[in-house]
Design a protein around this motif. Structure first.
Motif, PDB file in Angstrom:
ATOM      1  N   ALA A   1      85.702  69.002 -39.076  1.00  0.00           N
ATOM      2  CA  ALA A   1      86.082  67.931 -38.124  1.00  0.00           C
ATOM      3  C   ALA A   1      86.317  68.813 -36.721  1.00  0.00           C
ATOM      4  CB  ALA A   1      87.025  67.032 -38.178  1.00  0.00           C
ATOM      5  N   PRO A   2      85.383  69.717 -36.227  1.00  0.00           N
ATOM      6  CA  PRO A   2      85.583  70.266 -35.064  1.00  0.00           C
ATOM      7  C   PRO A   2      85.440  69.531 -33.760  1.00  0.00           C
ATOM      8  CG  PRO A   2      83.421  70.684 -35.914  1.00  0.00           C
ATOM      9  CD  PRO A   2      84.142  69.914 -36.629  1.00  0.00           C
TER      10      PRO A   2
ATOM     11  N   VAL B   1      79.399  58.124 -31.961  1.00  0.00           N
ATOM     12  CA  VAL B   1      80.030  57.641 -30.796  1.00  0.00           C
ATOM     13  C   VAL B   1      81.320  58.243 -30.480  1.00  0.00           C
ATOM     14  CG1 VAL B   1      78.407  55.762 -30.649  1.00  0.00           C
ATOM     15  CG2 VAL B   1      80.511  55.306 -31.583  1.00  0.00           C
ATOM     16  N   THR B   2      81.724  58.001 -29.207  1.00  0.00           N
ATOM     17  CA  THR B   2      83.056  58.470 -28.866  1.00  0.00           C
ATOM     18  C   THR B   2      83.988  57.165 -28.541  1.00  0.00           C
ATOM     19  OG1 THR B   2      82.836  60.447 -27.761  1.00  0.00           O
ATOM     20  CG2 THR B   2      84.564  59.309 -26.685  1.00  0.00           C
ATOM     21  N   CYS B   3      85.311  56.970 -28.978  1.00  0.00           N
ATOM     22  CA  CYS B   3      86.186  55.976 -28.682  1.00  0.00           C
ATOM     23  C   CYS B   3      86.959  56.422 -27.453  1.00  0.00           C
ATOM     24  CB  CYS B   3      86.954  55.709 -29.816  1.00  0.00           C
ATOM     25  SG  CYS B   3      88.305  54.245 -29.545  1.00  0.00           S
TER      26      CYS B   3
ATOM     27  N   ASP C   1      81.918  62.305 -33.167  1.00  0.00           N
ATOM     28  CA  ASP C   1      83.271  62.767 -32.461  1.00  0.00           C
ATOM     29  C   ASP C   1      84.394  62.384 -33.368  1.00  0.00           C
ATOM     30  OD1 ASP C   1      85.419  63.460 -30.751  1.00  0.00           O
ATOM     31  OD2 ASP C   1      84.517  61.918 -29.162  1.00  0.00           O
ATOM     32  N   HIS C   2      84.903  63.234 -34.139  1.00  0.00           N
ATOM     33  CA  HIS C   2      85.861  62.778 -35.449  1.00  0.00           C
ATOM     34  C   HIS C   2      87.070  63.703 -35.144  1.00  0.00           C
ATOM     35  CE1 HIS C   2      84.050  59.667 -38.418  1.00  0.00           C
ATOM     36  NE2 HIS C   2      83.214  59.650 -37.228  1.00  0.00           N
TER      37      HIS C   2
ATOM     38  N   SER D   1      84.149  51.345 -30.335  1.00  0.00           N
ATOM     39  CA  SER D   1      85.593  50.929 -30.321  1.00  0.00           C
ATOM     40  C   SER D   1      86.399  51.649 -31.285  1.00  0.00           C
ATOM     41  CB  SER D   1      85.690  49.141 -30.757  1.00  0.00           C
ATOM     42  OG  SER D   1      84.851  49.283 -31.743  1.00  0.00           O
ATOM     43  N   GLY D   2      85.767  52.645 -32.037  1.00  0.00           N
ATOM     44  CA  GLY D   2      86.404  53.593 -33.014  1.00  0.00           C
ATOM     45  C   GLY D   2      86.602  52.975 -34.167  1.00  0.00           C
TER      46      GLY D   2
END
Length: 330
Positions: free
Chosen positions: A50-51, A73-75, A38-39, A106-107
């Motif tokens: 980066a969709p 992962v998602t932040c 997830d970017h 944590s992103g």
């Protein structure tokens, strides 16, 4: 305990329609699960994509039938408010008929800086993530939520469409202190290093369930650069994945693709080939993956490097590679 093997929908190296096609191909090739990055930015400009991961996952949920799905992962702290993550995760779980796991971390500055909220110190990022998980869990009860925390506020929020069962949450950790903080908050462990101490520390926690591959999982990820021509596979890995050599302490703080290019300008193709299996040798890939299941990981996702190589990999290599991985790990 026989590990499960997954495929990575790497949004940094393919567009949305291609990613959905790869997801269908990966299910057909026999992968057990699929994880999605997830970017907002690719790591390097050479990757070129980066969709929006959540749109991709919604389409994948309808295009596939069997594979489990996961954000990896998602932040949920800066680019997204945790109340919005709670709504998105619940909706995706319904679309996926219960096959979705919410992977959180944590992103990285690379993705989170775009909304102009700055980049907190690591201790604050960890505290923000813990508070975000509390909000997501509470909203997934279906109750009306008012929340005033150190970092977030939620005003009279409710998630109206909820799946029959709460969305399971995996959290990315890198050390025992992270396990101390997030083990009690998470259903599953996520890590990118095959460190058996992480599994031991998790299982030693009184507030966590034992990692067994059924109720609680340890989910890892490893890049590979399969291809019939080893030299081309090494060149591709160096061009698109040399950022991996920086380590997560560095990767979390760099702000742009230019920063990653500068930080890795002295990484050589030999350096990359020494850390990532490259070329047609499937047994070399099996040996590279083996430390994960030896460490106690229950789920291992492969990243095939190079968007243009996915169709060939899924058609010509993945079925046999999965057979060898399952035979070696059983």
């Amino acid at each position: 305990m026989t590990p499960r093997f997954g495929y990575t929908l790497m949004t940094e190296q393919a567009g949305p329609k291609d990613l959905v096609r790869y997801a269908i191909g990966a299910e057909g090739a026999g992968f057990d699960f699929e994880v999605c990055s997830d970017h907002y930015f690719p790591w390097l400009s050479a990757q070129g994509h980066a969709p929006y991961a959540w749109s991709v996952l919604g389409a994948v949920a309808h295009a596939t039938e069997r594979v489990e799905l996961m954000t990896y992962v998602t932040c949920p702290t800066i680019r997204y408010h945790p109340a919005v993550i709670a709504q998105k995760a619940a909706t995706l779980q319904i679309l996926a008929d219960g096959r979705f796991t919410l992977g959180l971390g944590s992103g990285e500055n690379l993705n989170e800086h775009v909304v102009g909220m700055g980049w907190p110190a690591v201790a604050d990022r960890q505290d923000m993530l813990a508070e975000a998980i509390e909000i997501i869990r509470t909203l997934h009860t279906g109750e009306l939520v008012d929340f005033r925390g150190e970092f977030f506020q939620v005003d009279a929020a409710r998630v109206w469409d909820l799946p029959d069962q709460p969305v399971p949450i995996g959290v990315a950790v890198a050390g025992e202190s992270g396990i101390d903080t997030f083990g009690p908050l998470a259903d599953h462990l996520i890590a990118v290093e095959p460190d058996p101490d992480l599994i031991s520390a998790w299982n030693a926690q009184a507030a966590t369930s034992t990692i067994d591959g059924k109720g609680t999982r340890a989910i890892g990820q490893i890049p590979i650069s399969w291809g019939p021509d080893r030299d081309a596979a090494v060149e591709r890995a160096h061009d698109q994945f040399r950022w991996f050599a920086g380590g997560w302490d560095v990767n979390a703080d760099l702000r742009t693709t230019a920063g990653f290019a500068a930080a890795t300008q002295y990484v050589t193709p030999d350096d990359v080939a020494g850390n990532i299996p490259c070329g047609p040798d499937l047994d070399q890939i099996v040996e590279a993956v083996k430390p994960f299941w030896k460490a106690g990981f229950t789920d291992i996702a492969l990243v095939q490097i190079g968007g243009e190589t996915q169709d060939e990999f899924l058609r010509d290599a993945a079925p046999e590679l999965l057979e060898r991985l399952r035979a070696a790990s059983s």
